[in-house]
Design a protein around this motif. Structure first.
Motif, PDB file in Angstrom:
ATOM      1  N   GLU A  17       0.834  -1.205   0.000  1.00  0.00           N
ATOM      2  CA  GLU A  17       0.000   0.000   0.000  1.00  0.00           C
ATOM      3  C   GLU A  17       0.871   1.260   0.000  1.00  0.00           C
ATOM      4  OE1 GLU A  17      -2.533  -0.333   3.424  1.00  0.00           O
ATOM      5  OE2 GLU A  17      -3.867  -1.778   2.459  1.00  0.00           O
ATOM      6  N   LYS A  18       1.971   1.218   0.745  1.00  0.00           N
ATOM      7  CA  LYS A  18       2.889   2.353   0.780  1.00  0.00           C
ATOM      8  C   LYS A  18       3.509   2.579  -0.597  1.00  0.00           C
ATOM      9  CE  LYS A  18       7.180   2.353   2.022  1.00  0.00           C
ATOM     10  NZ  LYS A  18       8.459   2.191   2.636  1.00  0.00           N
ATOM     11  N   GLU A 107       2.232   3.741   9.186  1.00  0.00           N
ATOM     12  CA  GLU A 107       1.705   2.391   9.433  1.00  0.00           C
ATOM     13  C   GLU A 107       2.789   1.340   9.267  1.00  0.00           C
ATOM     14  OE1 GLU A 107      -1.795   1.380   7.203  1.00  0.00           O
ATOM     15  OE2 GLU A 107      -2.757   3.296   7.666  1.00  0.00           O
ATOM     16  N   VAL A 108       3.566   1.453   8.207  1.00  0.00           N
ATOM     17  CA  VAL A 108       4.630   0.475   7.957  1.00  0.00           C
ATOM     18  C   VAL A 108       5.661   0.534   9.086  1.00  0.00           C
ATOM     19  CG1 VAL A 108       6.570  -0.080   6.433  1.00  0.00           C
ATOM     20  CG2 VAL A 108       4.320   0.375   5.460  1.00  0.00           C
ATOM     21  N   LYS A 109       6.027   1.735   9.497  1.00  0.00           N
ATOM     22  CA  LYS A 109       7.007   1.880  10.580  1.00  0.00           C
ATOM     23  C   LYS A 109       6.503   1.233  11.867  1.00  0.00           C
ATOM     24  CE  LYS A 109      10.106   4.941   8.825  1.00  0.00           C
ATOM     25  NZ  LYS A 109      11.046   4.225   8.031  1.00  0.00           N
ATOM     26  N   LYS A 113       8.439  -1.725  13.705  1.00  0.00           N
ATOM     27  CA  LYS A 113       8.865  -1.592  15.101  1.00  0.00           C
ATOM     28  C   LYS A 113       8.345  -2.768  15.928  1.00  0.00           C
ATOM     29  CE  LYS A 113       9.685   1.937  18.438  1.00  0.00           C
ATOM     30  NZ  LYS A 113      10.145   3.295  18.333  1.00  0.00           N
ATOM     31  N   MET A 114       7.085  -3.153  15.676  1.00  0.00           N
ATOM     32  CA  MET A 114       6.522  -4.315  16.371  1.00  0.00           C
ATOM     33  C   MET A 114       7.343  -5.565  16.047  1.00  0.00           C
ATOM     34  SD  MET A 114       2.411  -3.577  15.946  1.00  0.00           S
ATOM     35  CE  MET A 114       2.025  -5.290  15.918  1.00  0.00           C
ATOM     36  N   ARG A 115       7.730  -5.711  14.786  1.00  0.00           N
ATOM     37  CA  ARG A 115       8.531  -6.868  14.374  1.00  0.00           C
ATOM     38  C   ARG A 115       9.884  -6.861  15.080  1.00  0.00           C
ATOM     39  NH1 ARG A 115      10.175  -6.872   8.394  1.00  0.00           N
ATOM     40  NH2 ARG A 115      11.429  -5.174   9.229  1.00  0.00           N
TER      41      ARG A 115
END
Length: 146
Positions: A17-18, A107-109, A113-115
């Protein structure tokens, strides 16, 4: 033990999407640049025509020619006004796509970060497991010597 991120597919979708938002933003930039370039060309033509008309008027110009140039300049001004509106619309569209791109980047960041945090926890668990195994091995070795 292999690492697997549970939201990997979601991250892939968000990255796609990005990329789409980036492509749309780049297209909006190109459209804005094209319209702005055309507006600049028209403004330059108008300026050149007005200076040419002023030169001719200094050396003498018939009323018919003056009317002709004035009509042409008036038509050009209408076209310039139209292109100014197009530039404003293109700029607004470009800004809108830029905002959407920024939202997608955020959103991707977040997912990245969660990953990263999840991977750190995975490494910690792996280290604890290795330490536990090492403790068990040393305990068994101690009991064998006793």
């Amino acid at each position: 033990m292999n690492y697997h991120y549970k939201f990997e597919k979601i991250l892939d979708v968000k990255e796609r999407e990005k990329d789409e938002a980036l492509s749309a933003y780049q297209n909006a930039i190109r459209a804005f640049e094209n319209v702005a370039r055309e507006l600049y060309t028209l403004l330059k033509k108008k300026e050149d025509l007005e200076s040419y008309q002023a030169e001719k008027m200094a050396s003498g110009l018939s009323v018919q020619k003056i009317r002709h140039y004035r009509k042409f300049i008036d038509d050009m001004e209408k076209t310039i006004n139209h292109y100014q509106q197009l530039v404003v619309k293109a700029r607004n569209q470009m800004n809108w796509y830029q905002q959407k791109l920024q939202e997608k980047n955020i959103e991707v960041k977040k997912y990245e970060k969660m990953r990263d945090k999840d991977y750190s926890r995975f490494l910690e668990k792996l280290k604890m497991l290795e330490e536990k195994q090492a403790d068990e091995i040393s305990t068994q070795a101690f009991f064998r010597k006793s």
